[in-house]
Design a protein around this motif. Structure first.
Motif, PDB file in Angstrom:
ATOM      1  N   SER A  33       0.849  -1.201   0.000  1.00 65.10           N
ATOM      2  CA  SER A  33       0.000   0.000   0.000  1.00 65.10           C
ATOM      3  C   SER A  33       0.874   1.237   0.000  1.00 65.10           C
ATOM      4  O   SER A  33       1.977   1.222   0.554  1.00 65.10           O
ATOM      5  CB  SER A  33      -0.898   0.025   1.243  1.00 65.10           C
ATOM      6  OG  SER A  33      -1.728  -1.106   1.307  1.00 65.10           O
ATOM      7  N   GLU A  48      -3.438   0.351  -3.287  1.00 62.45           N
ATOM      8  CA  GLU A  48      -2.915  -0.903  -2.767  1.00 62.45           C
ATOM      9  C   GLU A  48      -2.835  -1.912  -3.902  1.00 62.45           C
ATOM     10  O   GLU A  48      -3.734  -1.999  -4.736  1.00 62.45           O
ATOM     11  CB  GLU A  48      -3.816  -1.460  -1.655  1.00 62.45           C
ATOM     12  CG  GLU A  48      -3.245  -2.713  -0.993  1.00 62.45           C
ATOM     13  CD  GLU A  48      -4.264  -3.827  -0.888  1.00 62.45           C
ATOM     14  OE1 GLU A  48      -5.442  -3.593  -1.190  1.00 62.45           O
ATOM     15  OE2 GLU A  48      -3.870  -4.932  -0.488  1.00 62.45           O
ATOM     16  N   ASN A  56      -7.238  -1.656  -4.356  1.00 60.94           N
ATOM     17  CA  ASN A  56      -7.948  -0.508  -3.795  1.00 60.94           C
ATOM     18  C   ASN A  56      -7.291   0.773  -4.281  1.00 60.94           C
ATOM     19  O   ASN A  56      -6.086   0.796  -4.543  1.00 60.94           O
ATOM     20  CB  ASN A  56      -7.901  -0.525  -2.259  1.00 60.94           C
ATOM     21  CG  ASN A  56      -8.751  -1.621  -1.658  1.00 60.94           C
ATOM     22  OD1 ASN A  56      -9.975  -1.625  -1.803  1.00 60.94           O
ATOM     23  ND2 ASN A  56      -8.103  -2.560  -0.987  1.00 60.94           N
TER      24      ASN A  56
ATOM     25  N   PHE B  30     -16.389  -0.089  10.467  1.00 57.87           N
ATOM     26  CA  PHE B  30     -15.025  -0.395  10.896  1.00 57.87           C
ATOM     27  C   PHE B  30     -15.049  -1.519  11.930  1.00 57.87           C
ATOM     28  O   PHE B  30     -15.841  -1.510  12.867  1.00 57.87           O
ATOM     29  CB  PHE B  30     -14.342   0.833  11.495  1.00 57.87           C
ATOM     30  CG  PHE B  30     -13.919   1.858  10.488  1.00 57.87           C
ATOM     31  CD1 PHE B  30     -14.236   3.196  10.666  1.00 57.87           C
ATOM     32  CD2 PHE B  30     -13.175   1.499   9.368  1.00 57.87           C
ATOM     33  CE1 PHE B  30     -13.843   4.160   9.739  1.00 57.87           C
ATOM     34  CE2 PHE B  30     -12.772   2.452   8.440  1.00 57.87           C
ATOM     35  CZ  PHE B  30     -13.116   3.784   8.628  1.00 57.87           C
ATOM     36  N   TYR B  32     -11.696  -3.399  12.541  1.00 53.89           N
ATOM     37  CA  TYR B  32     -10.317  -3.609  12.975  1.00 53.89           C
ATOM     38  C   TYR B  32      -9.747  -2.254  13.383  1.00 53.89           C
ATOM     39  O   TYR B  32      -9.824  -1.292  12.619  1.00 53.89           O
ATOM     40  CB  TYR B  32      -9.489  -4.210  11.851  1.00 53.89           C
ATOM     41  CG  TYR B  32      -9.981  -5.553  11.386  1.00 53.89           C
ATOM     42  CD1 TYR B  32     -10.999  -5.647  10.445  1.00 53.89           C
ATOM     43  CD2 TYR B  32      -9.424  -6.725  11.880  1.00 53.89           C
ATOM     44  CE1 TYR B  32     -11.460  -6.877  10.020  1.00 53.89           C
ATOM     45  CE2 TYR B  32      -9.876  -7.963  11.460  1.00 53.89           C
ATOM     46  CZ  TYR B  32     -10.898  -8.030  10.532  1.00 53.89           C
ATOM     47  OH  TYR B  32     -11.350  -9.250  10.116  1.00 53.89           O
ATOM     48  N   ARG B  92     -10.049  -0.250   9.931  1.00 50.77           N
ATOM     49  CA  ARG B  92     -10.289  -0.905   8.650  1.00 50.77           C
ATOM     50  C   ARG B  92     -11.606  -1.657   8.727  1.00 50.77           C
ATOM     51  O   ARG B  92     -11.977  -2.171   9.773  1.00 50.77           O
ATOM     52  CB  ARG B  92      -9.111  -1.842   8.382  1.00 50.77           C
ATOM     53  CG  ARG B  92      -9.139  -2.626   7.116  1.00 50.77           C
ATOM     54  CD  ARG B  92      -7.728  -3.133   6.800  1.00 50.77           C
ATOM     55  NE  ARG B  92      -7.171  -3.887   7.910  1.00 50.77           N
ATOM     56  CZ  ARG B  92      -7.338  -5.196   8.079  1.00 50.77           C
ATOM     57  NH1 ARG B  92      -8.064  -5.881   7.218  1.00 50.77           N
ATOM     58  NH2 ARG B  92      -6.789  -5.815   9.095  1.00 50.77           N
ATOM     59  N   GLN B  97      -9.597  -4.397   2.957  1.00 50.34           N
ATOM     60  CA  GLN B  97      -9.956  -3.009   2.716  1.00 50.34           C
ATOM     61  C   GLN B  97      -8.819  -2.073   3.115  1.00 50.34           C
ATOM     62  O   GLN B  97      -7.929  -2.450   3.876  1.00 50.34           O
ATOM     63  CB  GLN B  97     -11.213  -2.640   3.516  1.00 50.34           C
ATOM     64  CG  GLN B  97     -12.424  -3.482   3.178  1.00 50.34           C
ATOM     65  CD  GLN B  97     -12.855  -3.290   1.752  1.00 50.34           C
ATOM     66  OE1 GLN B  97     -12.953  -2.150   1.274  1.00 50.34           O
ATOM     67  NE2 GLN B  97     -13.096  -4.371   1.052  1.00 50.34           N
ATOM     68  N   LYS B  98      -8.874  -0.863   2.615  1.00 55.63           N
ATOM     69  CA  LYS B  98      -7.826   0.099   2.949  1.00 55.63           C
ATOM     70  C   LYS B  98      -7.889   0.447   4.429  1.00 55.63           C
ATOM     71  O   LYS B  98      -8.919   0.316   5.092  1.00 55.63           O
ATOM     72  CB  LYS B  98      -8.011   1.366   2.116  1.00 55.63           C
ATOM     73  CG  LYS B  98      -9.263   2.159   2.494  1.00 55.63           C
ATOM     74  CD  LYS B  98      -9.315   3.499   1.804  1.00 55.63           C
ATOM     75  CE  LYS B  98     -10.508   4.297   2.298  1.00 55.63           C
ATOM     76  NZ  LYS B  98     -10.564   5.644   1.718  1.00 55.63           N
ATOM     77  N   VAL B  99      -6.756   0.875   4.980  1.00 55.90           N
ATOM     78  CA  VAL B  99      -6.685   1.338   6.356  1.00 55.90           C
ATOM     79  C   VAL B  99      -6.829   2.853   6.358  1.00 55.90           C
ATOM     80  O   VAL B  99      -6.147   3.554   5.604  1.00 55.90           O
ATOM     81  CB  VAL B  99      -5.345   0.936   7.004  1.00 55.90           C
ATOM     82  CG1 VAL B  99      -5.248   1.483   8.422  1.00 55.90           C
ATOM     83  CG2 VAL B  99      -5.207  -0.587   7.026  1.00 55.90           C
ATOM     84  N   THR B 100      -7.736   3.352   7.183  1.00 54.94           N
ATOM     85  CA  THR B 100      -7.970   4.790   7.312  1.00 54.94           C
ATOM     86  C   THR B 100      -7.335   5.277   8.611  1.00 54.94           C
ATOM     87  O   THR B 100      -7.580   4.699   9.677  1.00 54.94           O
ATOM     88  CB  THR B 100      -9.474   5.113   7.316  1.00 54.94           C
ATOM     89  OG1 THR B 100     -10.043   4.622   6.098  1.00 54.94           O
ATOM     90  CG2 THR B 100      -9.709   6.614   7.403  1.00 54.94           C
TER      91      THR B 100
END
Lengths: 113, 111
Positions: A33, A48, A56, B30, B32, B92, B97-100
């Motif tokens: 990422s 990513e 993503n 969310f 995680y 997440r 999925q992407k991490v915010t």
């Protein structure tokens, strides 16, 4: 075990130029990422890659692109640089069978003049 | 409104104090929740990782997640000067999925 390696660590470019940043993930990690970090916005997700496919994508203009190679190494490219692209670009890798924790490199600090 | 809100600080405490760092979020999907620590000129490193609600303890660090309030916390006991860093909360939705991230809270522990 070697960590995530990013090159170059520092670079200075002028507006209109393009830049390519490289990332070598931890051995065995197939997901890479990219994040942009600025003082005002924090870490913002760019994209990513997993097994050479973009899985993503964040909300960045098309000037920002990336790719991943068969050895999981990744590159990101920024074309037609703008002053606002000055930032720390962070690469992170994660293990495919783990819980998805990100392991970050030290970043590439880009300054656009 | 950002998906994840975090007070940027800076937060300055004396050595030995208990530190409380917090984040709120708006996306109930969310699942995680993570805390990262970032030293100056370094990349973030994972500090704590929790799934869903509850508490998790690791040494001097305790992470709490309250999904009903959409609120997560990190407590640092007996804070040390070496804890001086920026702390980033992150979350997440699912495994791929992407991490915010939050914008980070800068902490300084004064000897």
């Amino acid at each position: 075990k070697a960590g995530v390696t990013q090159t170059p660590r520092y670079l200075i470019k002028t507006r209109g130029q393009q830049v390519t940043l490289s990332c070598s993930p931890i051995s065995g990690h197939r997901s890479v990422s990219w994040y942009q970090q600025t003082p005002g916005q924090g870490l913002q997700f760019l994209f990513e890659y997993f097994s050479e496919t973009q899985r993503n994508k964040g909300n960045f203009p098309g000037r920002f692109s990336g790719r991943q190679f068969s050895n999981s190494r990744s590159e990101m490219n920024v074309s037609t640089l703008e002053l606002g692209d000055s930032a720390l670009y962070l690469c992170a890798s994660s293990h495919p069978t783990g819980s998805g924790e990100l392991f970050f490199g030290e970043g590439s600090r880009l300054t656009v003049l | 409104q950002k998906e994840v809100e975090q007070d940027p600080g800076p937060l300055s405490v004396p050595e030995g104090a208990i530190v409380s760092l917090n984040c709120t979020y708006s996306n109930s999907a969310f699942q995680y929740f993570m805390w990262y620590r970032q030293y100056s000129r370094k990349g973030p490193e994972l500090l704590m990782y929790t799934y869903s609600s509850g508490n998790k303890e690791d040494g001097r660090f305790t992470a709490q997640v309250d999904k009903s309030s959409k609120y997560i916390s990190l407590f640092i006991r007996d804070s040390q000067p070496s804890d001086s860093a920026t702390y980033l909360c992150a979350m997440r939705i699912g495994g791929y999925q992407k991490v915010t991230f939050g914008t980070g809270t800068k902490l300084q522990v004064i000897p």
